[in-house]
Every structure is written in C-alpha cells, then in structure tokens.
Scaffold this motif. Structure first.
Motif, short mmCIF file in Angstrom:
data_model
loop_
_atom_site.label_atom_id
_atom_site.label_comp_id
_atom_site.label_asym_id
_atom_site.label_seq_id
_atom_site.Cartn_x
_atom_site.Cartn_y
_atom_site.Cartn_z
N VAL A 7 0.84 -1.20 0.00
CA VAL A 7 0.00 0.00 0.00
C VAL A 7 0.87 1.24 0.00
O VAL A 7 1.74 1.40 0.85
N ASP A 8 0.62 2.13 -0.97
CA ASP A 8 1.31 3.40 -1.07
C ASP A 8 0.55 4.43 -0.24
O ASP A 8 -0.56 4.83 -0.59
N MET A 9 1.13 4.86 0.89
CA MET A 9 0.47 5.80 1.79
C MET A 9 0.86 7.25 1.53
O MET A 9 0.55 8.13 2.33
N THR A 10 1.54 7.50 0.42
CA THR A 10 1.94 8.87 0.11
C THR A 10 0.86 9.64 -0.62
O THR A 10 1.04 10.82 -0.94
N LYS A 11 -0.26 8.98 -0.88
CA LYS A 11 -1.38 9.65 -1.54
C LYS A 11 -2.68 8.98 -1.11
O LYS A 11 -2.68 7.87 -0.59
N GLY A 12 -3.79 9.70 -1.34
CA GLY A 12 -5.10 9.15 -0.98
C GLY A 12 -5.59 9.68 0.36
O GLY A 12 -4.91 10.42 1.07
N LYS A 13 -6.82 9.30 0.73
CA LYS A 13 -7.43 9.74 1.97
C LYS A 13 -6.73 9.07 3.16
O LYS A 13 -6.54 7.86 3.19
N ILE A 14 -6.42 9.90 4.15
CA ILE A 14 -5.59 9.44 5.26
C ILE A 14 -6.33 8.52 6.23
O ILE A 14 -5.85 7.42 6.55
N ALA A 15 -7.48 8.94 6.71
CA ALA A 15 -8.20 8.17 7.74
C ALA A 15 -8.50 6.74 7.30
O ALA A 15 -8.23 5.79 8.05
N PRO A 16 -9.04 6.52 6.10
CA PRO A 16 -9.29 5.13 5.67
C PRO A 16 -8.01 4.31 5.58
O PRO A 16 -8.01 3.12 5.94
N GLN A 17 -6.90 4.93 5.12
CA GLN A 17 -5.64 4.21 5.04
C GLN A 17 -5.16 3.78 6.43
O GLN A 17 -4.74 2.64 6.63
#
Length: 446
Positions: A7-17
C-alpha cells in the motif's frame, strides 16, 4: 512489486488508510496478548497461584527479550518504508536481504545472553524463593526459542513497511489458536509444568514466523532467497542499526524500569505478585489501541518521509491522534467496569482479586496517555529523530524507578498503582514538546 499486496500511503485519503492498516495490526497485537493470557489462565487453573506468579515474574524478563527484538526490527520498518515511499524499489530489495544479517546477529546475542542471565536477572528482581526455579525455567525456554520471535517480527516488519498488515495478522491468528491448544497439551495433558507453557509459546511463534515467510515469498517473488542477492549492503545495514539500535535501547531501558517496579512489587509477597501479573497483562492489552495506531502512523510517516511530504505527515498525525482518543474512550471504561470479572478469570484468591481491581481502576483512566506516548515515539522515530525517543525512554526510567521507591515508601503498595500512569504522561510530555518545536522536520529536509 505487486501493488495488490503493498500500500502506497503517500497519496489518498488518510483516515481510511490508517484504519485499514491499523485494524489488522490491532487484531494481531491482541492475538499476541492471547499468548500470554492463555499461559496465565491455563497455568493458574491447572498449576496454582505459585506457578502463575512464576510466569508473571518471568514475563517481565520475557518483555526485555521481546523489546530488543522488536526494537531492532523497527529499523527494518523505517528504512524500508522510506525507500518504498521514495519509489526506490531496488533499495527495498537490498534492505530486505541486508536485514537478514541483522536479524541473525541479534538472535544469537539474545539466545546466548538471555539463557545465561535468566537466573541472575530473576534473583536481582527479588523473585520469591518459592517461585524462582519455575520462573527461571520458563524464561530460559523463551530465550532459547527467540529464533521464532525474531522470525515472525522480522518478516512482519518487512511486510508492514510496504503497507501490508493483513498477512502477519492471518498467520498470527492461526498461531494464537495453536498456542492455546499446545498450552493445554503441554500443561494439562502432558504434565510439563510452567516449562510446557513456555514451550507452547515458542513453538507457536516459530510456526507463525515460518508460515508468514513462506507466504511472503509467494506473494512477493522478488524477496525470495537467491545467492546473487544474499549480501549485506553496509550502508543500508548501518541505516537499519541507526534506527533500530536506539529503538531497542529505548524499549529495553523501559523494560528495565518495569523490572524495577516488579522488584518492588515482589517484596510484598506472592499474592500481590499474582494480582500485579494479571493487571500487567490487562494493561498491555489496553495499550494495543495505541500500539496499533502507532504502527500505522510509523509506516505512514516513513513512506511520506521518503516522499518529503511534511504537510501530509502532520495531517496524518492529527488524524491518528483523534482516532486514538476515540479508541480509549471505549477501552478504558470497559476495563474499569469489568475489573472484578477479569481478575476472577485467573484466580480465586479474594485478596489478589481485591488488589487487582484496585490497580485496574486506577490505571484504566490514564491509558490514553500511553497511546499518545506511542504515537510520538513512532512519528519521531520514522522521520529519523531517534535521539529524542531515547530521551523519552530515559524519562520513563527516571520517573518509574524514582516514583516506585518514593510512592511505596509514602503509601505502601497503594502508591505503586500510580507509578506507570504518571510515567506515561511524563514521557508523552517530552514527545509533545519535541513535536510542537518542529525540530523533527529538519530531519526530513536533510
């Protein structure tokens, strides 16, 4: 590298990640606690209070062993997540193979030193004479089986650095169920005493780690062993030690301060040791909310440190902080209300139950403090600000040891119940000051 298993956590919605990552970690941590609860319940039920006290005292030494291993594998998580966030996949692979040498070295050290020093350590902790022999035997078996602990934590660190928290959970869940079965087999069916409980834990962890590694090879072929790849990159190895050794040091010195508190508790006799041992396990279970969120924040921060995205790191911290508050608004009242029922699961001794209920109802309202402390530890470590995390650990040692002797002198065993809660908040305050100062951001810009 397969994107469906990382999973790339450098983009996308934070809370769901964060939630998607943290929930499997939380379940996995709970499964780990089931190891200890299974040991305690089965030992207490089939072998009595003295055996339960032996397992409780040995558990403090076991935590020191686990602290060294988990702390070192933290270095693997930080370095690998930063390379993954920077999209340097070749370096990710080099980190994996270099980490093998680090893990093997620590396993040898922990196995040899832990086995030889188990008895002197437990004597230093003023372990009651009637439980000393069994406590030593339990801890020595745990140390001899540290290869299983390292194997699982190492491969879990690798997978979590890539944003995958599901695979470690699945195999740990299977292992937890196996541990319960083995506990019953080696304690109740085959009368191996407390050694049987320790052997069950070691065997279950070894199976869990081996299965997790095999499956990791299947889903990520690039991590399979090949002679051409089996070499140590000294620069990367140094990086892992720069992050991992301070983490191991920080966790181990905290463990030593826990031992000091245990040593003071031991002077009050076996009944108080039994109550405190159960409460420590409940305390640890309550900490899992913060530990899970902290692990998620560490991976999130590591990847975004590699991407040089400070605003996203700050946003992630605010999000996790809020989730942490909600989590403890649920967990703390549950422990407070169910304290008597929890104690009765482990012992019929009414005096021990009374001690335990008193302690649980004191520490449970303060648990959010340890959650906040873990968040600061993981964020600051993952950006490379490792020195402050050591100072946070030192502050825990000073306050826990100092208050343990002071409060017991002033108020007897009642004073001991306030030591850990105050310690958590003091150390969290050190982390809060560092975060507010903004000094940690310089590490990302370097």
């Amino acid at each position: 590298m397969k994107r469906d298993v990382v999973v790339d956590m450098t983009k996308g919605k934070i809370a769901p990640q964060i939630l998607k990552f943290a929930m499997p970690v939380l379940l996995g941590l709970i499964f780990q606690r089931i190891y200890n609860f299974a040991d305690s319940w089965i030992v207490g039920h089939f072998l009595g209070d003295n055996a339960l006290a032996a397992v409780s005292v040995a558990g403090v030494g076991m935590y020191l062993v686990f602290s060294l291993i988990i702390g070192l594998t933290t270095g693997v998580t930080v370095v690998m997540s930063q390379y993954y966030g920077a999209k340097q996949e070749e370096k990710v692979v080099e980190t994996f193979f270099s980490s093998i040498y680090i893990a093997l070295g620590m396993t040898v050290i922990v196995t040899v030193a832990g086995t030889l020093l188990s008895r002197p350590l437990l004597i230093l902790l003023q372990t009651p004479e009637e439980v000393l022999a069994e406590a030593v035997w339990y801890l020595q078996i745990i140390c001899l089986g540290s290869v299983g602990t390292m194997l699982y934590n190492w491969i879990s660190a690798v997978l979590r650095s890539l944003g995958n928290s599901i695979v470690p959970l699945v195999f740990l869940g299977i292992s937890s169920a196996l541990n319960v079965v083995l506990d019953i087999l080696f304690v109740a069916v085959i009368p191996m005493g407390v050694g049987g409980a320790a052997f069950a834990t070691v065997l279950a962890q070894l199976i869990s780690g081996a299965a997790c590694l095999v499956y990791a090879w299947k889903i990520l072929p690039m991590l399979r062993f090949q002679r051409a790849k089996m070499r140590l990159n000294r620069f990367i190895g140094k990086q892992m030690l720069v992050y991992g050794l301070p983490a191991a040091l920080q966790m181990s010195i905290i463990s030593i301060s826990d031992m000091t508190l245990q040593a003071v508790v031991n002077t009050y006799g076996t009944t108080l040791v039994v109550a405190y041992g159960v409460c420590v396990k409940v305390e640890g279970l309550g900490m899992q909310v913060g530990d899970a969120l902290g692990t998620a924040l560490g991976t999130f921060t590591g990847q975004n440190t590699g991407a040089r995205n400070i605003p996203r790191i700050k946003a992630g911290f605010r999000t996790v902080f809020g989730i942490n508050a909600i989590g403890y608004a649920i967990v703390s009242p549950i422990i407070f209300i169910l304290a008597p029922q929890i104690m009765r699961l482990f012992t019929d001794n009414q005096e021990a139950i009374g001690y335990g209920v008193e302690y649980m109802r004191i520490f449970s309202p303060f648990l959010i403090g340890v959650g906040i402390l873990v968040l600061f530890h993981n964020l600051l470590r993952s950006v490379g600000d490792v020195k402050i995390t050591i100072w946070m650990g030192i502050s825990e040692v000073i306050t826990r040891i100092g208050f343990a002797f002071l409060f017991s002198w002033l108020w007897g065993y009642h004073g001991l119940w306030f030591v850990s809660p105050i310690t958590w908040w003091c150390a969290a305050g050190v982390g809060a000051l560092r975060y507010i100062s903004g000094v940690w951001q310089r590490k990302i810009k370097e």
